[in-house]
Enzyme design. Structure first.
Site, PDB file in Angstrom:
ATOM      1  CE  LYS A 168       2.152  15.205 -23.438  1.00 63.18           C
ATOM      2  NZ  LYS A 168       2.251  14.367 -24.599  1.00 63.18           N
ATOM      3  CD  GLU A 213      -5.499   9.975 -25.547  1.00 64.00           C
ATOM      4  OE1 GLU A 213      -6.667  10.170 -25.909  1.00 64.00           O
ATOM      5  OE2 GLU A 213      -4.559  10.743 -25.818  1.00 64.00           O
ATOM      6  NE  ARG A 224     -10.565  14.948 -20.950  1.00 68.49           N
ATOM      7  CZ  ARG A 224     -10.569  14.328 -22.128  1.00 68.49           C
ATOM      8  NH1 ARG A 224     -11.560  13.523 -22.448  1.00 68.49           N
ATOM      9  NH2 ARG A 224      -9.583  14.479 -22.976  1.00 68.49           N
TER      10      ARG A 224
END
Lengths: 452, 78
Positions: free
Chosen positions: A119, A277, A295
């Site tokens: 992250k 995202e 992916r």
């Protein structure tokens, strides 16, 4: 690039394995499907050229066993391994082991997976590439005074997060300065007690946030985007309904969002298919990068429907070293697509899993149904509940919702409880029709709605 | 006569709430009516298995992390 004669090993199961087997075969490849003892009669095994058992039903002893999967792929004479989504698809250790065995990993390099899977490093990478991230404190906050000045800068409401927390634990939403003064010491001592570390971070809280994400493709030098998807309808942080494009964005916002994703992909020399995202703040009209998935994604079909691309085929080709087969200007948005996830769950009984035996199936014409089902198939209880994805494509969003409602009406899967009745109800809902929802809307809706 | 505890769902049976924790009930232990004796993992969600009635000297028929079918006898007790 001619891939005929090459062998592709599919290290996954369920509907995505079916999708990958078909993509590999369409490219002229020989496809070997891995499976656990419990999956010997799954659809992907039936349609693959060959199948190899890789261990017991428990995923940790089969689909998640790096050494075993790599050994099976090597023994099968594979040239490349496709990891699908979930399981080992974002394991840098797996990607390294595949390459160390002299095989091609269908995905980005292990280093990229590692970098984007962390992250803090992913956020730093995004900032470096000029991609907006959720505004927040620059590192840890130690005092109430420091917290107040950061919060003033960000604007309320803010979110405080335990530095050592994760998975949603140790998060508080703070409405104003008074609440901050009261809650900050509490949050510190709670974090200390729960994680042995009283350190806190602060981020802007986005009310009514929408989940948008950009599909990217890269060949290691060049990257392109295939526009965005919106996946704001979620239950327990799982997406249930996905669309392309995101109609909450203006043309300018769309262009800016997609360009930011390409910058990040090119910055890391991305190879393969990936998704960035973002949270979209509909009040401020701003978007913030949250994370990258390195992916293929469950909801990739909606992008394929509106762009005409074959993302899985492209993923395989670039893994073999081919340059991207399309240029950015060749990718155009055509209409609107919606995908709904058909899960083996009973929506009238709090989504209780229903691993039954598939009876007669009727799928209406004119829709895409990416599925692992066939008549007579007994669904094993050991894996997730996704049976398939119903995808419709029409000229605009209204027409797509109409097409979805008709498709669900004309569809039947005997012997199983599925989430289709949920989607039928959503397709009739005025808020869904009006695009008036956000990432926690569905949970509230389920609280107040009786499904039957 | 031995009382049976049957599995409500197919899946994987766990005798412990978490791998590093002790089992819900030790072999030979006693249970109250409504007590949790294990978990069944079905399609990645966990469901509690409870004893319908009280009993003593519980004997498990299925190992921890064993595969189970719906209706399988998980344990017997007196």
């Amino acid at each position: 690039m001619d891939l005929s004669g090459k062998t592709l090993f599919v290290a996954n199961r369920g509907e995505i394995a079916v999708r990958i087997v078909r993509a590999g075969q369409a490219l002229g490849m020989t496809v070997v499907q891995a499976h656990s003892e419990a999956d010997a009669d799954m659809l992907a095994v039936r349609i693959a050229d060959r199948a190899v058992e890789i261990g017991p039903a428990q995923a940790t002893k089969s689909y998640l066993d790096v050494d075993r999967v790599v050994a099976a792929a090597t023994e099968a004479g594979a040239d490349a391994v496709h990891p699908g989504y979930g399981f080992l698809s974002e394991s840098p250790r797996f990607a390294r082991a595949v390459e160390a065995a002299g095989l091609i990993f269908v995905g980005p390099s292990a280093d990229t997976i590692e970098r984007m899977g962390d992250k803090a490093r992913a956020r730093a990478t995004a900032i470096e590439a000029g991609v907006p991230v959720t505004p927040g404190s620059d590192g840890r906050i130690e005092s109430v005074d420091a917290a107040r000045s950061v919060a003033d800068e960000l604007g309320y409401p803010v979110m405080i997060k335990a530095a050592a927390g994760g998975g949603g634990r140790g998060i508080r939403v703070i409405a104003d300065a008074e609440a901050l003064a009261k809650q900050m010491p509490q949050a510190q001592s709670e974090a200390q007690a729960a994680f042995g570390d009283g350190g806190l971070y602060m981020e802007r809280f986005v009310p009514d946030a929408r989940h948008v994400e950009v599909q990217i493709l890269g060949d290691g030098t060049r990257a392109i985007h295939a526009f965005e998807r919106e996946c704001s309808l979620q239950r327990r942080r799982q997406k249930v309904w996905e669309e392309a494009p995101a109609t909450c964005l203006t043309e300018d916002e769309r262009a800016e969002l997609c360009a930011s994703a390409v910058r990040l992909a090119e910055n890391v020399g991305y190879r393969g298919a990936g998704t960035l995202e973002y949270l979209f703040d509909p009040a401020r009209r701003e978007f913030y990068f949250i994370e990258m998935n390195t992916r293929i994604q469950v909801e990739h079909p909606v992008t394929e429907m509106v762009t005409g691309l074959d993302l899985v085929a492209e993923q395989i080709r670039v893994a073999f070293g081919a340059p991207l087969s399309v240029a950015q200007e060749d990718i155009r948005l055509d209409g609107h697509a919606i995908e709904v996830r058909v899960n083996a769950e009973d929506p009238t009984k709090n989504f209780m899993p229903f691993p039954g035996v598939t009876g007669a199936m009727h799928i209406p014409d004119g829709v895409r149904f990416d599925t692992m089902l066939y008549e007579g198939y007994a669904i094993p209880p050991f894996y997730d509940s996704l049976l398939g994805k119903l995808i419709v494509h029409a000229t605009d969003r209204d027409a797509a919702i109409d097409a979805l409602a008709r498709a669900i009406d004309g569809m039947s899967i005997d012997g199983l409880k599925t989430t289709l009745p949920l989607h039928a109800a959503l397709a009739r809902d005025p808020d869904v029709r009006g695009g008036e929802y956000h990432t926690t809307w569905l949970e509230d809706w389920l609280e107040r709605t009786e499904l039957n | 006569m031995a009382k049976e505890i049957q599995c409500p769902l197919p899946g994987i049976f766990y005798r412990k709430p978490a791998p590093e924790e002790p089992p819900f009930v030790e072999d030979g232990g006693a249970v109250e009516a409504g007590a949790v004796i294990g978990l069944v993992e079905v399609m990645k969600s966990f469901h509690e298995v409870t004893a319908e009635e009280a009993g003593e000297n519980i004997r498990f028929e299925v190992e921890n992390e064993g595969q189970v079918t719906a209706g399988a006898v998980l344990a017997r007790m007196d």
